[in-house]
Every structure is written in C-alpha cells, then in structure tokens.
Design a protein around this motif. Structure first.
Motif, mmCIF file in Angstrom:
data_model
loop_
_atom_site.group_PDB
_atom_site.id
_atom_site.type_symbol
_atom_site.label_atom_id
_atom_site.label_comp_id
_atom_site.label_asym_id
_atom_site.label_seq_id
_atom_site.Cartn_x
_atom_site.Cartn_y
_atom_site.Cartn_z
ATOM 1 N N LEU A 142 3.091 6.373 -5.455
ATOM 2 C CA LEU A 142 3.962 5.892 -7.324
ATOM 3 C C LEU A 142 2.585 7.279 -7.347
ATOM 4 O O LEU A 142 2.686 7.952 -8.113
ATOM 5 N N LEU A 143 1.453 7.153 -6.853
ATOM 6 C CA LEU A 143 0.829 7.996 -6.676
ATOM 7 C C LEU A 143 1.145 9.746 -6.853
ATOM 8 O O LEU A 143 0.768 10.394 -7.851
ATOM 9 N N GLU A 144 1.139 9.461 -5.525
ATOM 10 C CA GLU A 144 2.229 10.768 -5.611
ATOM 11 C C GLU A 144 3.279 11.755 -6.106
ATOM 12 O O GLU A 144 3.567 12.423 -6.247
ATOM 13 N N VAL A 145 3.988 10.659 -6.356
ATOM 14 C CA VAL A 145 5.364 11.007 -7.582
ATOM 15 C C VAL A 145 4.443 11.371 -9.089
ATOM 16 O O VAL A 145 5.256 12.347 -9.510
ATOM 17 N N GLY A 177 0.983 -0.835 -0.026
ATOM 18 C CA GLY A 177 -0.331 0.257 0.281
ATOM 19 C C GLY A 177 1.073 1.213 0.373
ATOM 20 O O GLY A 177 0.581 2.122 -0.668
ATOM 21 N N ALA A 178 2.027 1.270 0.701
ATOM 22 C CA ALA A 178 2.272 2.678 0.398
ATOM 23 C C ALA A 178 3.082 2.325 -0.430
ATOM 24 O O ALA A 178 3.379 3.411 -0.750
ATOM 25 N N LEU A 179 4.346 1.530 -1.227
ATOM 26 C CA LEU A 179 4.417 1.954 -2.616
ATOM 27 C C LEU A 179 3.499 1.961 -3.460
ATOM 28 O O LEU A 179 3.546 3.207 -4.409
#
Length: 257
Positions: free
Chosen positions: A131-134, A125-127
């Motif tokens: 990716l969404l934030e990047v 989930g953190a990964l």
C-alpha cells in the motif's frame, strides 16, 4: 592497550551511532517556494556539505537527464528513510521488542523468530508495504501512455514527497526547507552506513549492538568493570577483543542463542 588506529575506529563507530539515532525526526515534503523538480547536481545542490563538498568521484550525477537525477534523488531519500528506521529498530527491538516480547537476541535473527511464531505477520507486513508503494507511485509517477513511456516522474513532483507530514513539520520559509532537506539527506546517508555496519557486526560476533558497544567501551577503559561492578571473564583486553570479533560467550548476557 590497543593501537591508536583501533581506538580511532571505535570512536568513529560510536559517534556515527549517536548521530544516526535522532535522524528519524527529519522529513521531506513538497516545498511551497521552490522549483517543482530538481534539475541539476552541483556544488550548490541540496545535501552538499563540508568537508567533502560535492562528492561524486564516479561522475554519476553528470550522467543522464534532469529526470534521471530526480529519480535517483527519490531513491536515495527512500533508502535513507528505511535505513533511519532500521537503525532505531536495531536499538529498540534488541532492548525491548514493542510487538513480540518473546523475540530476543540480535536483530538479524528477529525476522526468523517472528516467522516461526507469527507467520501471518509477514502477510500483513507485505500488504502494508504494498500500500505504501502504491501511494508512492501515485504521488510521483505519471501514468504511462504506452509501453515505451514508463517510469516517468510527474512534472510537478518533488523528490521524496509522498504527501506525509502529520505533524506539520514542513517549514514555510524556503531556506529553512532547504536546510531540512539537507539534514534528511545527510542523516539518511549516515544511517545507511550505520545499518550496514550493524548487520556486518552482528554477522561477525552474533551479539546485540548494545552488547558490542559496551565491549568497545570496556576495551578503551578496562577499569570501568570495577566502577560498574561487572564481573568480566578475565578482565583483560584480549578476552574483550575476542568477544567483539567472534561468537564468544557474552559478558553481559544479551546476545541470545
């Protein structure tokens, strides 16, 4: 019978819930016929609706530059979208968890249960969130030319546009697009209030939202227990009231441990 103000509060709670559920259908993507950035806040701004009109009692919109306002609008949209997903997640996961069938009870306990049983889920989930934030940063933020020039939006960035519209819901008509943006803003604001209310309610009585809603209905119409064939502990308002505001034994057996 409860007092009129208590009945009114319960009715407002139920209406807010019903309005928040369909809110996830609203999206905001870059417009084709509008200015590239939001440059001002005022009575004609998107998201301003009656009866409140332009509601800014602390005068926050008047502070800062146009870019500051666009950045705040981006944050508002992001939080609203997360809240809309959270509201739906509360209702769905507490009724039937689509990923973990052995996770039960109030949604505020679900992450703790998942962490104990499926610890790898948090890393995945953190990964995914990273990716969404990047992607969001690449879509909206300019690459800093120096340490002093950071946290700056791109000149052509429209607040909330992350390049995600798989169903092609973006209207081509500018007025229709403005209406969709306003709906998303309003649904997101309502969902933020609803999610906060859900969390506060479950921290108070440690029951699922559906359980609490059923108790609220029975408080207004105590005769429903006969029509629905429910065997309430005592059938009186005082017992139901105690269940709503304390971790009392569950009438419907949905609260979990």
């Amino acid at each position: 019978r409860l007092c009129r103000s208590s009945r009114s509060s319960r009715s407002m709670f139920v209406r807010a819930l019903l309005l928040a559920v369909p809110a996830v259908t609203a999206f905001t993507v870059a417009p084709s016929a509008r200015s590239s950035v939001v440059t001002k806040a005022g009575a004609d701004d998107l998201g301003v609706t009656q009866p409140l009109g332009f509601f800014d009692p602390l005068k926050l919109a008047a502070k800062g530059t146009a870019e500051d306002f666009a950045r705040r609008r981006t944050v508002e949209l992001k939080h609203g979208r997360v809240a809309m997903l959270a509201v739906v997640g509360f209702l769905v996961a507490e009724s039937y968890h689509p990923l973990f069938s052995d996770v039960t009870g109030p949604a505020i306990d679900h992450l703790t249960q998942v962490r104990k049983e499926y610890p790898a889920f948090f890393e995945i989930g953190a990964l995914f969130i990273g990716l969404l934030e990047v992607n969001r940063a690449l879509q909206g933020w300019a690459f800093p030319s120096s340490r002093r020039v950071a946290n700056t939006l791109k000149d052509d960035y429209y607040p909330g546009d992350v390049g995600f519209d798989p169903l092609g819901l973006k209207p081509s008509d500018p007025e229709a697009f403005d209406a969709m943006v306003t709906r998303e803003l309003q649904h997101g604001r309502l969902a933020m209030l609803a999610a906060a209310g859900f969390i506060a309610q479950e921290l108070t009585n440690h029951k699922t939202i559906i359980e609490t809603l059923k108790l609220l209905v029975l408080l207004d119409e105590t005769e429903l227990d006969k029509n629905l064939g429910l065997d309430l502990p005592s059938g009186d308002v005082a017992t139901l009231d105690a269940e709503i505001f304390s971790p009392a034994k569950d009438t419907f057996g949905m609260g979990g441990n």
